[in-house]
Design an enzyme around this catalytic site. Structure first.
Site, PDB file in Angstrom:
ATOM      1  N   LYS A 175      42.687  29.195  16.691  1.00 16.07           N
ATOM      2  CA  LYS A 175      43.521  29.427  15.502  1.00 16.07           C
ATOM      3  C   LYS A 175      43.421  30.906  15.137  1.00 16.07           C
ATOM      4  O   LYS A 175      42.424  31.348  14.581  1.00 16.07           O
ATOM      5  CB  LYS A 175      42.992  28.544  14.363  1.00 16.07           C
ATOM      6  N   GLY A 232      35.261  34.705   9.635  1.00 17.11           N
ATOM      7  CA  GLY A 232      36.175  34.970   8.531  1.00 17.11           C
ATOM      8  C   GLY A 232      35.408  35.193   7.245  1.00 17.11           C
ATOM      9  O   GLY A 232      34.220  35.532   7.260  1.00 17.11           O
ATOM     10  N   THR A 234      33.578  34.562   3.535  1.00 13.48           N
ATOM     11  CA  THR A 234      32.482  33.659   3.164  1.00 13.48           C
ATOM     12  C   THR A 234      32.994  32.391   2.474  1.00 13.48           C
ATOM     13  O   THR A 234      32.498  31.291   2.744  1.00 13.48           O
ATOM     14  CB  THR A 234      31.470  34.420   2.289  1.00 13.48           C
ATOM     15  N   GLU A 235      33.995  32.525   1.603  1.00 11.82           N
ATOM     16  CA  GLU A 235      34.462  31.314   0.904  1.00 11.82           C
ATOM     17  C   GLU A 235      35.120  30.344   1.882  1.00 11.82           C
ATOM     18  O   GLU A 235      34.926  29.136   1.790  1.00 11.82           O
ATOM     19  CB  GLU A 235      35.408  31.683  -0.254  1.00 11.82           C
ATOM     20  N   GLY A 237      34.339  30.162   4.967  1.00 17.32           N
ATOM     21  CA  GLY A 237      33.196  29.659   5.732  1.00 17.32           C
ATOM     22  C   GLY A 237      32.537  28.469   5.040  1.00 17.32           C
ATOM     23  O   GLY A 237      32.150  27.498   5.689  1.00 17.32           O
ATOM     24  N   CYS A 288      33.655  43.582   9.446  1.00 14.67           N
ATOM     25  CA  CYS A 288      32.648  42.821   8.704  1.00 14.67           C
ATOM     26  C   CYS A 288      31.387  43.645   8.543  1.00 14.67           C
ATOM     27  O   CYS A 288      30.690  43.555   7.540  1.00 14.67           O
ATOM     28  CB  CYS A 288      32.355  41.521   9.430  1.00 14.67           C
TER      29      CYS A 288
HETATM   30  P1  NAD Z   1      39.734  34.250   6.128  1.00 10.04           P
HETATM   31  O1  NAD Z   1      38.465  33.539   5.813  1.00 10.04           O
HETATM   32  O2  NAD Z   1      40.779  34.305   5.087  1.00 10.04           O
HETATM   33  O3  NAD Z   1      40.442  33.591   7.413  1.00 10.04           O
HETATM   34  C1  NAD Z   1      39.766  33.455   8.647  1.00 10.04           C
HETATM   35  C2  NAD Z   1      40.487  32.386   9.469  1.00 10.04           C
HETATM   36  O4  NAD Z   1      40.312  31.115   8.827  1.00 10.04           O
HETATM   37  C3  NAD Z   1      41.998  32.586   9.564  1.00 10.04           C
HETATM   38  O5  NAD Z   1      42.454  32.176  10.834  1.00 10.04           O
HETATM   39  C4  NAD Z   1      42.522  31.657   8.482  1.00 10.04           C
HETATM   40  O6  NAD Z   1      43.855  31.274   8.681  1.00 10.04           O
HETATM   41  C5  NAD Z   1      41.566  30.488   8.615  1.00 10.04           C
HETATM   42  N1  NAD Z   1      41.436  29.633   7.425  1.00 10.04           N
HETATM   43  C6  NAD Z   1      41.630  29.949   6.117  1.00 10.04           C
HETATM   44  N2  NAD Z   1      41.404  28.878   5.328  1.00 10.04           N
HETATM   45  C7  NAD Z   1      41.044  27.859   6.147  1.00 10.04           C
HETATM   46  C8  NAD Z   1      40.679  26.506   5.931  1.00 10.04           C
HETATM   47  N3  NAD Z   1      40.621  25.974   4.719  1.00 10.04           N
HETATM   48  N4  NAD Z   1      40.356  25.745   7.000  1.00 10.04           N
HETATM   49  C9  NAD Z   1      40.377  26.268   8.252  1.00 10.04           C
HETATM   50  N5  NAD Z   1      40.736  27.545   8.515  1.00 10.04           N
HETATM   51  C10 NAD Z   1      41.055  28.341   7.474  1.00 10.04           C
HETATM   52  O7  NAD Z   1      39.314  35.700   6.610  1.00 10.04           O
HETATM   53  P2  NAD Z   1      40.276  36.936   6.931  1.00 10.04           P
HETATM   54  O8  NAD Z   1      40.787  37.496   5.662  1.00 10.04           O
HETATM   55  O9  NAD Z   1      41.233  36.554   8.017  1.00 10.04           O
HETATM   56  O10 NAD Z   1      39.233  37.955   7.591  1.00 10.04           O
HETATM   57  C11 NAD Z   1      38.436  38.816   6.884  1.00 10.04           C
HETATM   58  C12 NAD Z   1      37.033  38.272   6.727  1.00 10.04           C
HETATM   59  O11 NAD Z   1      36.453  38.009   8.004  1.00 10.04           O
HETATM   60  C13 NAD Z   1      36.094  39.250   6.066  1.00 10.04           C
HETATM   61  O12 NAD Z   1      35.323  38.600   5.090  1.00 10.04           O
HETATM   62  C14 NAD Z   1      35.215  39.733   7.198  1.00 10.04           C
HETATM   63  O13 NAD Z   1      33.951  40.203   6.800  1.00 10.04           O
HETATM   64  C15 NAD Z   1      35.115  38.508   8.021  1.00 10.04           C
HETATM   65  N6  NAD Z   1      34.700  38.834   9.391  1.00 10.04           N
HETATM   66  C16 NAD Z   1      33.432  38.509   9.778  1.00 10.04           C
HETATM   67  C17 NAD Z   1      32.996  38.854  11.050  1.00 10.04           C
HETATM   68  C18 NAD Z   1      31.599  38.522  11.518  1.00 10.04           C
HETATM   69  O14 NAD Z   1      31.390  38.498  12.728  1.00 10.04           O
HETATM   70  N7  NAD Z   1      30.645  38.264  10.634  1.00 10.04           N
HETATM   71  C19 NAD Z   1      33.856  39.513  11.929  1.00 10.04           C
HETATM   72  C20 NAD Z   1      35.142  39.825  11.501  1.00 10.04           C
HETATM   73  C21 NAD Z   1      35.555  39.479  10.221  1.00 10.04           C
END
Ligand code: NAD
Length: 494
Positions: A175, A232, A234-235, A237, A288
């Protein structure tokens, strides 16, 4: 730039999804790149069922590890050959510089190659026996696994999940983020080709763009999905972890960060300046691991931050396609506005904007999602801009008095992803590296990565790790076997 197909990859078939249209834009120009027909929950169901059949297909299930490794090596080759094209697609979709997206594509190829080698050399252990039997632990595929990724480094995050998941013998539902589906679809084409060349089931990979709330949730909650690899915010997650808890399935969470970069008075200041700038402003702060909180020893604070501000003002902002660009646009205009809102909040809470704090002026920047490299100081570490992830080119600078004060401030965060330490004193580096709560600590360097080194976060930055030899195991189930070496009946039955 190629014309983008509107098809997505559902259970091995390239066709339009039945979900809502998804427009993806080039953030450097604001122009639409492609309108896809995104996936819908019925497409997810079809993909999951086809994935389960593919995972159980003897053509895949019975492949020996070294044969699966050959498939991964072939994917590595194809990704490497297509690195230029993948980079162009990713730059168009994310705004990142071509230098960075090329490096990400090559790192994706390297991930497939490394994982192939790890698979070839993986061993299953005989465990100590306490009687007339031999015991061993072996590892089996889970079946269908989900890979849910953010928008900031699609090709690299995709490879970090797909390579170990396939190596482990699974089928994958990928996804991509709604803002950046094109790179994952391009990678999907290459993987489909490698599977096709060996007559393996095409449904081993589906690429299902769409909104997280609809498509992401349909994937995570699908009964056939037996593991979720998530990167992605934290919330999100937490929501994924709640789904995994309900289903009692394993999950790995790579989440947000607010990483401290520390400059001690004994640091090589030119090296530290270059490292701090790279740590926060490369990728326009959308990492991140961005070093977004800067702690500088009070005795050098004014001098160091003064020089840093001068250097930040001189960074070249522009489109990712211009080889001179250091800071590209943000991924999306909506994200640029969210970053700008944090800077406004910091101002309202008494922060001094030392440079940046606005979109650049001029015709060249008018339509893009640009924002100037920004340094803010004068805030306490408790301010929201110091505590919350901004995910943009915004650095908050703070002074510290002594090591205990530094450790207290640096660890005063819900996050624990990364840390950078700039010092010539190796004893101080050693002490700090142990005391700072972070999954990765860099000493006199920043944002360096090795595929062989596990990566993950502490606290609200995540759960579990990716990369390294153990990555394959994370996508497998462990099973223990006991084989009797005795002919005698068990004594209990007499
Ligand atoms: P996000 O949490 O909004 O989305 C991440 C993914 O999850 C997307 O594909 C989104 O469509 C999907 N998603 C959203 N809600 C969902 C749900 N309820 N159920 C299943 N999937 C869902 O994050 P973002 O805005 O795309 O990315 C930025 C974030 O990612 C930042 O917080 C960044 O720190 C983090 N990040 C972390 C790492 C790491 O390795 N720790 C690496 C890159 C980015």
């Amino acid at each position: 730039m190629p014309r983008f197909s509107t098809d997505i990859l559902i259970g091995g078939e390239w066709r339009p999804g039945q979900g809502a249209p998804l427009v993806t834009t080039n953030p450097a120009t604001g122009q639409a790149l492609a309108t896809l027909n995104a996936a819908c929950p019925a497409d997810v169901d079809e993909a999951a069922r086809a994935a389960a059949r593919a995972a159980a297909d003897p053509a895949w299930r019975d492949l020996l590890p070294h044969q699966r490794a050959q498939v991964l090596s072939r994917i590595a080759e194809l990704v490497e050959e297509a690195a230029g094209e993948l980079a162009a697609v990713q730059t168009a979709d994310t705004g990142k510089t071509l230098a960075e997206t090329k490096a990400l594509a090559l790192s994706a190829a390297a991930t497939f190659r490394y994982t192939a080698a790890a698979l070839e050399t993986a061993e299953e252990a005989l465990t100590p026996s306490r009687g007339a039997y031999v015991t061993m632990s072996r590892y089996e595929p889970i079946g269908v696994v989900a890979a849910i990724n953010p928008w900031n480094s699609p090709v690299a995050s995709d490879a970090q999940k797909i390579a170990p998941a396939l190596a482990a013998g699974n089928a994958v539902l990928l996804k991509p983020a709604a803002w950046t589906p094109l790179t994952s679809l391009a990678l999907g084409r290459l993987i489909t080709r490698a599977l096709d060349e060996r007559a393996l089931p095409a449904a081993l990979l589906s690429v299902l763009p769409g909104s997280g709330r609809v498509v992401g949730d349909a994937i995570a909650t699908h009964p056939l999905v037996g593991r979720i690899g998530f990167t992605g915010g934290t919330e999100t997650g937490r929501a994924i972890a709640a789904v995994a808890a309900r289903k009692l399935i394993p999950v790995s969470l790579e989440l947000g960060g607010k990483s401290p970069t520390i400059v001690r008075a004994d640091a090589d200041l030119q090296q530290a300046l270059a490292g701090v700038l790279f740590g926060i402003f490369s990728a326009t702060g959308q990492s991140c691991i961005a070093g977004s909180r800067l702690f500088v020893a009070r005795e050098i604070y004014a001098e160091f931050v003064g020089q840093l501000v001068e250097r930040a003002r001189a960074l070249r902002v522009g489109p990712g396609t211009d080889p001179d660009t250091q800071v590209g646009p943000l991924v999306h205009h909506a994200h640029r506005d969210a970053v700008a809102a944090y800077v406004d909040l910091a101002r309202a809470q008494g922060g001094r904007v030392r440079c940046g704090g606005a979109a650049p002026e001029g015709e060249a920047y008018r339509d893009g999602a640009y924002y100037l490299p920004t340094v803010i100081d004068g805030l306490p570490n408790t301010a929201r801009a110091c505590q919350e992830e901004i995910f943009g080119p915004v650095l908050i600078a703070l002074p510290y008095d002594d090591e205990d004060d530094l450790v207290r401030q640096a660890n005063d965060s819900v996050y624990g992803l990364a840390c950078g330490i700039w010092t010539r004193d190796h004893r101080a580096a050693w002490r700090l590296a142990h005391r700072i709560e972070a999954g990765t600590v860099w000493i006199n360097t920043y944002k360096q990565f090795s595929i062989a080194t596990p990566f993950g976060g502490m606290k609200d930055s995540g759960l579990g790790t990716e990369k390294g030899r153990d990555a394959i195991r994370a996508y497998q189930r462990q099973k223990s076997l006991y084989w009797s070496t005795s002919d005698a009946p068990l004594p209990w039955a007499g």
